[in-house]
Design a protein around this motif. Structure first.
Motif, PDB file in Angstrom:
ATOM      1  N   TYR A 278       0.860  -1.189   0.000  1.00  0.00           N
ATOM      2  CA  TYR A 278       0.000   0.000   0.000  1.00  0.00           C
ATOM      3  C   TYR A 278       0.896   1.239   0.000  1.00  0.00           C
ATOM      4  O   TYR A 278       2.084   1.148   0.265  1.00  0.00           O
ATOM      5  CB  TYR A 278      -0.933  -0.013   1.226  1.00  0.00           C
ATOM      6  N   PRO A 279       0.389   2.429  -0.380  1.00  0.00           N
ATOM      7  CA  PRO A 279      -1.037   2.727  -0.613  1.00  0.00           C
ATOM      8  C   PRO A 279      -1.506   2.532  -2.051  1.00  0.00           C
ATOM      9  O   PRO A 279      -2.694   2.560  -2.319  1.00  0.00           O
ATOM     10  CB  PRO A 279      -1.105   4.215  -0.240  1.00  0.00           C
ATOM     11  N   ARG A 280      -0.567   2.326  -3.016  1.00  0.00           N
ATOM     12  CA  ARG A 280      -0.972   2.308  -4.424  1.00  0.00           C
ATOM     13  C   ARG A 280      -0.888   0.950  -5.081  1.00  0.00           C
ATOM     14  O   ARG A 280      -1.254   0.791  -6.239  1.00  0.00           O
ATOM     15  CB  ARG A 280      -0.121   3.322  -5.207  1.00  0.00           C
ATOM     16  N   GLY A 281      -0.437  -0.064  -4.362  1.00  0.00           N
ATOM     17  CA  GLY A 281      -0.361  -1.408  -4.940  1.00  0.00           C
ATOM     18  C   GLY A 281       0.630  -1.513  -6.075  1.00  0.00           C
ATOM     19  O   GLY A 281       0.430  -2.281  -7.015  1.00  0.00           O
ATOM     20  N   LEU A 282       1.741  -0.770  -5.999  1.00  0.00           N
ATOM     21  CA  LEU A 282       2.765  -0.848  -7.037  1.00  0.00           C
ATOM     22  C   LEU A 282       3.506  -2.179  -6.936  1.00  0.00           C
ATOM     23  O   LEU A 282       3.558  -2.804  -5.873  1.00  0.00           O
ATOM     24  CB  LEU A 282       3.760   0.304  -6.882  1.00  0.00           C
ATOM     25  N   ALA A 283       4.099  -2.599  -8.053  1.00  0.00           N
ATOM     26  CA  ALA A 283       4.808  -3.885  -8.078  1.00  0.00           C
ATOM     27  C   ALA A 283       6.130  -3.731  -8.811  1.00  0.00           C
ATOM     28  O   ALA A 283       6.292  -2.861  -9.680  1.00  0.00           O
ATOM     29  CB  ALA A 283       3.958  -4.961  -8.755  1.00  0.00           C
ATOM     30  N   GLY A 284       7.094  -4.609  -8.442  1.00  0.00           N
ATOM     31  CA  GLY A 284       8.360  -4.677  -9.150  1.00  0.00           C
ATOM     32  C   GLY A 284       9.072  -3.340  -9.205  1.00  0.00           C
ATOM     33  O   GLY A 284       9.090  -2.562  -8.252  1.00  0.00           O
ATOM     34  N   GLU A 285       9.671  -3.044 -10.370  1.00  0.00           N
ATOM     35  CA  GLU A 285      10.450  -1.825 -10.522  1.00  0.00           C
ATOM     36  C   GLU A 285       9.588  -0.588 -10.696  1.00  0.00           C
ATOM     37  O   GLU A 285      10.135   0.520 -10.823  1.00  0.00           O
ATOM     38  CB  GLU A 285      11.420  -1.985 -11.683  1.00  0.00           C
ATOM     39  N   ASP A 286       8.264  -0.744 -10.698  1.00  0.00           N
ATOM     40  CA  ASP A 286       7.398   0.437 -10.629  1.00  0.00           C
ATOM     41  C   ASP A 286       7.501   1.106  -9.259  1.00  0.00           C
ATOM     42  O   ASP A 286       7.166   2.280  -9.110  1.00  0.00           O
ATOM     43  CB  ASP A 286       5.937   0.056 -10.905  1.00  0.00           C
ATOM     44  N   ILE A 287       7.932   0.350  -8.259  1.00  0.00           N
ATOM     45  CA  ILE A 287       8.178   0.926  -6.928  1.00  0.00           C
ATOM     46  C   ILE A 287       9.489   1.700  -7.002  1.00  0.00           C
ATOM     47  O   ILE A 287      10.503   1.162  -7.448  1.00  0.00           O
ATOM     48  CB  ILE A 287       8.287  -0.170  -5.857  1.00  0.00           C
ATOM     49  N   PRO A 288       9.521   2.964  -6.604  1.00  0.00           N
ATOM     50  CA  PRO A 288      10.773   3.727  -6.653  1.00  0.00           C
ATOM     51  C   PRO A 288      11.899   3.003  -5.918  1.00  0.00           C
ATOM     52  O   PRO A 288      11.683   2.363  -4.887  1.00  0.00           O
ATOM     53  CB  PRO A 288      10.407   5.049  -5.957  1.00  0.00           C
ATOM     54  N   LEU A 289      13.109   3.117  -6.463  1.00  0.00           N
ATOM     55  CA  LEU A 289      14.255   2.406  -5.901  1.00  0.00           C
ATOM     56  C   LEU A 289      14.483   2.755  -4.433  1.00  0.00           C
ATOM     57  O   LEU A 289      14.728   1.870  -3.609  1.00  0.00           O
ATOM     58  CB  LEU A 289      15.517   2.735  -6.717  1.00  0.00           C
ATOM     59  N   TYR A 290      14.387   4.046  -4.084  1.00  0.00           N
ATOM     60  CA  TYR A 290      14.613   4.429  -2.699  1.00  0.00           C
ATOM     61  C   TYR A 290      13.578   3.782  -1.780  1.00  0.00           C
ATOM     62  O   TYR A 290      13.885   3.405  -0.646  1.00  0.00           O
ATOM     63  CB  TYR A 290      14.541   5.950  -2.537  1.00  0.00           C
ATOM     64  N   GLY A 291      12.343   3.652  -2.242  1.00  0.00           N
ATOM     65  CA  GLY A 291      11.311   2.993  -1.456  1.00  0.00           C
ATOM     66  C   GLY A 291      11.620   1.523  -1.259  1.00  0.00           C
ATOM     67  O   GLY A 291      11.395   0.964  -0.172  1.00  0.00           O
ATOM     68  N   ARG A 292      12.136   0.867  -2.298  1.00  0.00           N
ATOM     69  CA  ARG A 292      12.492  -0.553  -2.180  1.00  0.00           C
ATOM     70  C   ARG A 292      13.661  -0.756  -1.212  1.00  0.00           C
ATOM     71  O   ARG A 292      13.695  -1.716  -0.441  1.00  0.00           O
ATOM     72  CB  ARG A 292      12.858  -1.111  -3.561  1.00  0.00           C
ATOM     73  N   ILE A 293      14.630   0.155  -1.262  1.00  0.00           N
ATOM     74  CA  ILE A 293      15.751   0.084  -0.321  1.00  0.00           C
ATOM     75  C   ILE A 293      15.244   0.252   1.103  1.00  0.00           C
ATOM     76  O   ILE A 293      15.596  -0.519   2.013  1.00  0.00           O
ATOM     77  CB  ILE A 293      16.789   1.173  -0.657  1.00  0.00           C
ATOM     78  N   CYS A 294      14.409   1.255   1.297  1.00  0.00           N
ATOM     79  CA  CYS A 294      13.896   1.551   2.636  1.00  0.00           C
ATOM     80  C   CYS A 294      13.078   0.387   3.184  1.00  0.00           C
ATOM     81  O   CYS A 294      13.116   0.109   4.384  1.00  0.00           O
ATOM     82  CB  CYS A 294      13.054   2.825   2.593  1.00  0.00           C
ATOM     83  N   ALA A 295      12.318  -0.301   2.316  1.00  0.00           N
ATOM     84  CA  ALA A 295      11.496  -1.420   2.765  1.00  0.00           C
ATOM     85  C   ALA A 295      12.351  -2.494   3.442  1.00  0.00           C
ATOM     86  O   ALA A 295      11.986  -3.024   4.497  1.00  0.00           O
ATOM     87  CB  ALA A 295      10.729  -2.015   1.583  1.00  0.00           C
ATOM     88  N   VAL A 296      13.488  -2.819   2.838  1.00  0.00           N
ATOM     89  CA  VAL A 296      14.376  -3.836   3.411  1.00  0.00           C
ATOM     90  C   VAL A 296      14.940  -3.356   4.751  1.00  0.00           C
ATOM     91  O   VAL A 296      14.881  -4.062   5.764  1.00  0.00           O
ATOM     92  CB  VAL A 296      15.526  -4.157   2.435  1.00  0.00           C
ATOM     93  N   ALA A 297      15.478  -2.141   4.768  1.00  0.00           N
ATOM     94  CA  ALA A 297      16.113  -1.615   5.983  1.00  0.00           C
ATOM     95  C   ALA A 297      15.104  -1.452   7.112  1.00  0.00           C
ATOM     96  O   ALA A 297      15.379  -1.801   8.269  1.00  0.00           O
ATOM     97  CB  ALA A 297      16.786  -0.280   5.672  1.00  0.00           C
ATOM     98  N   ASP A 298      13.922  -0.929   6.792  1.00  0.00           N
ATOM     99  CA  ASP A 298      12.923  -0.641   7.825  1.00  0.00           C
ATOM    100  C   ASP A 298      12.371  -1.922   8.432  1.00  0.00           C
ATOM    101  O   ASP A 298      12.189  -2.012   9.654  1.00  0.00           O
ATOM    102  CB  ASP A 298      11.787   0.194   7.215  1.00  0.00           C
TER     103      ASP A 298
END
Length: 354
Positions: A278-298
């Motif tokens: 959430y909130p937009r249900g993005l998938a794969g590389e449509d998710i911004p890179l910084y958001g993907r990095i933060c997801a792992v760290a957080d």
């Protein structure tokens, strides 16, 4: 509308006189002033009197959805808090309210306690947002006045800017009974991953300073939900998930690269690789890179830290859980990168222990 010595004003918009009386009575008992409007057209003419709009959905001539859409198109009112009051309970109606630009929604018949919590939260959020914007305006004026000969002074100003943003981020974390060390660990995990991805020093620095703002939207979540020791109800979880959108709204400032990247992270760090986030249900590389990095760290720091609803997991247990999310929750390449540098991760964890 920012004078600290006056009572805040709630603009109540409803075509039913009895509803206006009930809601104005609640608002007055909470210590706020109010203005009343029985139509969307009149309400649009009264926005300059309001710190927050409490807006009915079902009204003749112009419904609440159209009113809030028009509000968001008026310069200077994109961030005015708008809470929609509706008897509609379908999730589609609630999503329509958010899509139209509403800050929040409350179900009729309105419960006084819930209304007070929502009003207090959004007005508090507005104060934080105004502080950030005032600071940003002051910073822009200051930088505009400086010349190249004042590089040292400009560098000090940027440092103060980053410190202000970091303290605002810490305010959100303290509200969640977390610590400043959570921000240090999480942001340094992100910077480590950015460095290992081969980003240049400036971009690694940007990740380091933007990632602490990921949960700033929690400022707008009621404590009764944020600090609840047990599982959240579906309705509470819907409210909790709005911290991503709230955070993006606070940080919406294209004139600051730190705020802009913080906005992107706030909005995307709960998206999942398989599109179930959430909130937009993005998938794969449509998710911004910084958001993907933060997801792992957080997630790693959340799993290994104490929360109101859980004890900390061991590193081994946390990493086992995260491996199960490879390719579903997490970008598989980024998770592999994190695991490949786990000794450096542990070193950061030890250095910034609570």
């Amino acid at each position: 509308m920012n004078d600290s010595d006056r009572r805040l004003v709630i603009l109540i918009v409803d075509d039913e006189e009895i509803n206006l009386k009930v809601l104005s009575g609640f608002v007055e008992s909470f210590g706020y002033d109010y203005r009343l409007s029985d139509s969307g057209h009149d309400a649009l003419e009264m926005l300059d009197q309001a710190d927050l709009v409490l807006l009915d959905v079902m009204m003749p001539d112009m419904d609440g959805f159209e009113v809030v859409r028009r509000i968001r198109k008026i310069p200077g009112y994109q961030d005015l808090p708008v809470i929609m009051a509706t008897a509609l309970s379908d999730q589609r109606d609630r999503l329509d309210a958010v899509s139209a630009g509403a800050s929040d929604f409350i179900t009729k018949p309105v419960d006084a306690t819930e209304l007070r919590i929502r009003l207090d939260a959004h007005l508090r959020l507005k104060r934080y947002h105004d502080q950030v914007m005032r600071y940003q305006d002051n910073l822009e004026r200051l930088v505009a006045e400086r010349t190249q000969a004042l590089e040292e002074a400009q560098a000090a100003t940027v440092a103060a800017h980053l410190e202000t943003l970091r303290r605002l981020s810490q305010a959100a974390e303290y509200k969640d009974e977390e610590t400043a060390q959570h921000i240090e660990r999480m942001s340094r995990y992100c910077a480590l991953m950015a460095e290992k991805l081969g980003m240049d020093k400036e971009e690694v620095d940007l990740v380091l300073h933007a990632s602490p703002m990921h949960d700033i939207g929690k400022i707008g979540i009621p404590d009764s939900i944020l600090l609840k020791p047990g599982p959240l109800t579906p309705e509470e979880w819907d409210i909790m998930k709005t911290h991503t959108v709230i955070g993006a709204g606070i940080l919406d400032s294209p004139s600051s690269v730190y705020l802009e990247q913080g906005r992107i992270i706030a909005l995307s760090h709960h998206e999942k690789w398989n599109g179930s986030g959430y909130p937009r249900g993005l998938a794969g590389e449509d998710i911004p890179l910084y958001g993907r990095i933060c997801a792992v760290a957080d997630v790693f720091d959340a799993l290994t830290s104490r929360r109101p609803y859980k004890q900390p997991y061991s590193n081994e247990k946390a990493l086992s859980i995260m491996r199960e999310g490879r390719g579903t929750h997490f970008d598989p390449d980024l998770l592999d990168l994190f695991m490949d540098n786990i000794d450096s991760v542990f070193a950061i964890q030890r250095q910034y222990r609570d």
